[in-house]
Structures are given as structure tokens and as C-alpha cells.
Design a protein around this motif. Structure first.
Motif, short mmCIF file in Angstrom:
data_model
loop_
_atom_site.label_atom_id
_atom_site.label_comp_id
_atom_site.label_asym_id
_atom_site.label_seq_id
_atom_site.Cartn_x
_atom_site.Cartn_y
_atom_site.Cartn_z
N GLU A 126 0.83 -1.21 0.00
CA GLU A 126 0.00 0.00 0.00
C GLU A 126 0.86 1.26 0.00
N ARG A 127 1.90 1.27 0.81
CA ARG A 127 2.78 2.46 0.85
C ARG A 127 3.54 2.63 -0.47
N LEU A 128 3.98 1.52 -1.05
CA LEU A 128 4.72 1.61 -2.31
C LEU A 128 3.83 2.11 -3.44
N ILE A 129 2.59 1.67 -3.47
CA ILE A 129 1.66 2.10 -4.52
C ILE A 129 1.35 3.59 -4.37
N HIS A 130 1.12 4.05 -3.15
CA HIS A 130 0.86 5.48 -2.94
C HIS A 130 2.09 6.32 -3.31
#
Length: 406
Positions: A315-319
Motif C-alpha cells: 500500500e505504501r509503495l503504490i501510494h
């Protein structure tokens, strides 16, 4: 020539593959390095584990598209019964009391591995290096340079972020200089399946004793997964026991709540150690799953915790990708580690504390344990809080666990 990636994952086990699937179509260039070539439907035969998946894990696997491959293999957990041999207290956690159909599901590890592989094979955004072994990794200001050993010789890759999902004896963790805190519980875990005399009908049992915990998990076709911990100095004798002696020992340890045990399946033995990384991150590197923490399997916390690691990292990488950020930046890694702290620390403390308290033979603890279980069972709010944490909703859940993609 060096191939360049945004993210390289080392380790194609259950957690590493889940993370790869989550990053498919993220816009990130992702590489997955796997030590051995798996084949659909044929995980190692010695892996007789049956995984109790928390409700949050089931929802996340549904979101990732993996659960559709598990239609016939999963057995719902609708109730959990917790007790200790020789003591009068017990705790029952019920999905109906929470207004739910199930608290989670039990899936054979081999079937989950095959389902993940089937979904991974449909992921066009992941470049796989298989079979390949990580030889070296050196972090620079902007990237990590990696050397791999492959059947065709050595190859070099670079990544803005290196993810270690390579298990308890993590090569990534060692190369990054991250130390571990280790505890040998002096126990060996036997896992397999049996036929209970009484159908479990969605009920899972956790039974404690001076010798360690025993779990009975509902499986398809009226079978039950048996998880039996024994003192390490008794493991060799039990491993050599015939089926009749093994069943008699398991029956003595568990009791008769599920009737007479019969028809044991294959069983495998695993020494139990707690191995916890002293940090989750290093420059341009992050650890997930058993590389970050290998814990006592009590309460089936290990894979569930590792999956939450993977999905919150995804989730953090996608954001970050959408905002044009650097996937390996110190700020992102610090934020990830901080975001995992409550869930990770709480689960580590729970698993270690519970096994020490519940299996402690001191007679002084017996009335306190019984009273504690009676209080939890009699106070709906307290039991509900335990159930919610057991379902994987400790801290801030990932969007995957809530049924959506980031």
C-alpha cells in the motif's frame, strides 16, 4: 548488463508471492527472485501444515484474486474454544456473537501455495528470476546492487528497494547487517491431520498444558488439522512412534471433546524458535514475513502477521508511485516501520506471553488462569476485543483487509 528495477523481492514463499501479486499493475517495475521452481499443486510433501487464516487475511486474499483458487480447500472457522488441561476455565469466541459468518478459515499450506502460484502466473507485471540465489547486496545512495547465482551463471540487478521475504534464515537480513533476538522454546511442533470422532462443524480448539499447546482445526471431509507441541527431548521418540502410539499420545494431550481420534495422515516435525529482527529496515532494504519475525505458532499468528507486513508495504509503495516518490527512500521505510509497530509488537508480545503463561506448570497460576478465562468468556466486550484481534484487525488494517485496493 545490469537490469534495473524499482523493487526486487527475494523469496517466493507465501508472503513474498502475496506481495508480488499485490504489486502487479502498480506501475512499479518489480522483480521476484525465487530459490526453487515451484509447480502448481505440488508444494513439498513434508509440508503438512494447516494454516488458520484470520478473517482479515481471507478478505485480503479475496481482494488479491487468490481466494477464488481455494474454493474447495478452505474450511470456515465459526467458533474457537480455548481451555487448559486440568483447569476449569474456558473461553469461546463465536462468529455469530460478532454478527459474522466466520472468524476465519483453515487452508492446507500446500493448497494456499498452489493458489498463490496460479494467481502469480497471471501477473504480467512481475519479472521472475527462478531458480536464483542471492549472493551479495550492496546499498548505495540511489539503489541496491545485487549479484545472483543462476543456472546460466552470475547476473547483476539493481533496485531502488530490496525486500527480504526469504524466511527465518534470511540472507537479505544478514547482508544488511540486521541482527536478531532469538529464543529456543525447547519444543518441537508436530503437524498433520486426523479423523475426530465428532465432526468439528467449524469449531477450532486451542488446548494448553504443561507440555505445550495443542490445536485442532476444522478441515474438509470431516478431517481435522492437528497441531501438537512436545518437549524437544521427546520429539525423536514421538517421530518414530507408530500411528497407534501417536494417536494415543495426541488423545491424552487433547482430551475427548472431539471424540476418539483415528486415521492419522502424514505428519511432519518442526523445532520451535522465536527469531525477531532487531530492525525492519536498513538503507534501501525492508524485511517482511519470517525474515522480519518468526514467532511461536500458537494462535496461528505467523503467516497472518507476515501477510499484513506485505500488504501494508504494498500500500505504501503504490501510494508513493502515484505521488512520484522513491520506493526506497528513508522516509517511506521509516513510515512503514512506524506503521507496523503496534501490530507487530502486540502480536509478538501476545504469542510469547501466552505460551509462557498458559504452559507454565506453577500451581499458583492455575486459579488465576481459570478466573481470567471465565471473565473473558462472561464479558462480551472483552471477548469481542480478543476476537477482533484474532481476526487480524489490530492497529490500522490495510485496505486489502477491508476488501478494497489502494
Amino acid at each position: 548488463m545490469t537490469a534495473h528495477f524499482d523493487v526486487i523481492l527475494i523469496g517466493g514463499g507465501l508472503v513474498g508471492t502475496s506481495l508480488a501479486i499485490a504489486l502487479n499493475h502498480s506501475g512499479l517495475k518489480v522483480g521476484l527472485v525465487e530459490a526453487a521452481a515451484p509447480r502448481a499443486g505440488s508444494a513439498p510433501r513434508e509440508d503438512e501444515r494447516n494454516l488458520a487464516l484470520a478473517r482479515a487475511s481471507v478478505t485480503a486474499l479475496e481482494t488479491l484474486g487468490v481466494w477464488r483458487h481455494l474454493a474447495g480447500a478452505a474450511s470456515a472457522i465459526r467458533e474457537i474454544h480455548i481451555s487448559r488441561a486440568g483447569e476449569f476455565g474456558s473461553l469461546r469466541l463465536s462468529a455469530a456473537q460478532q454478527g459474522l459468518e466466520a472468524l476465519g478459515s483453515v487452508v492446507p499450506a500446500r493448497d494456499l501455495g498452489a493458489a498463490l502460484l496460479r494467481e502469480l502466473e497471471q501477473c504480467t507485471g512481475i519479472q521472475r528470476y527462478i531458480p536464483a540465489q542471492l549472493l551479495d547486496a550492496r546499498a548505495g545512495a540511489d539503489a541496491v546492487e545485487l549479484r545472483l547465482s543462476t543456472p546460466d551463471g552470475e547476473t547483476t540487478l539493481s533496485a531502488r528497494l530490496l525486500v527480504g521475504a526469504d524466511g527465518t534464515a534470511s540472507r537479505v537480513r544478514a547482508l544488511c547487517g540486521i541482527g536478531v533476538d532469538e529464543v529456543d522454546y525447547g519444543q518441537t511442533l508436530f503437524v498433520g491431520s486426523i479423523q475426530p470422532g465428532t465432526a468439528l462443524d467449524g469449531r477450532a480448539y486451542e488446548r494448553f498444558s504443561d507440555s505445550g499447546p495443542v490445536a485442532l482445526l476444522p478441515l474438509a471431509e470431516r478431517r481435522a488439522g492437528l497441531v501438537l507441541s512436545v518437549a524437544a527431548d521427546e520429539a525423536a521418540q514421538l517421530a518414530q512412534a507408530d500411528d497407534a502410539a501417536y494417536l494415543a499420545y495426541a488423545q491424552q494431550r487433547f482430551g475427548w471433546r472431539a471424540g476418539r481420534f483415528s486415521r492419522p495422515g502424514r505428519r511432519s516435525a518442526h523445532p520451535i524458535r522465536r527469531v525477531v529482527a532487531q530492525a525492519l529496515t536498513a538503507p534501501r532494504c525492508v524485511l517482511v514475513g519470517n525474515a522480519a519475525q518468526t514467532i511461536h505458532p500458537i494462535g496461528a499468528q505467523g503467516f497472518n502477521l507476515g501477510l499484513r507486513d506485505a500488504l501494508q508495504l504494498a500500500e505504501r509503495l503504490i501510494h508513493a508511485r502515484r505521488g512520484g516518490g522513491d520506493p526506497g527512500s528513508a522516509g517511506l521505510l521509516q513510515a512503514y516501520a512506524a506503521g507496523r509497530r503496534e501490530d507487530r509488537d502486540g502480536t509478538l508480545a501476545f504469542s510469547d506471553g501466552l505460551v509462557r503463561l498458559a504452559c507454565n506448570p506453577s500451581p499458583l497460576l492455575r486459579p488465576l488462569r481459570s478466573l481470567g478465562l471465565l471473565l473473558l468468556d462472561g464479558v462480551p466486550g472483552l471477548a469481542g476485543a480478543v476476537a477482533r484481534r484474532g481476526m487480524g484487525f489490530r492497529g490500522q488494517p490495510s485496505t486489502y483487509a477491508l476488501g478494497a485496493r489502494p
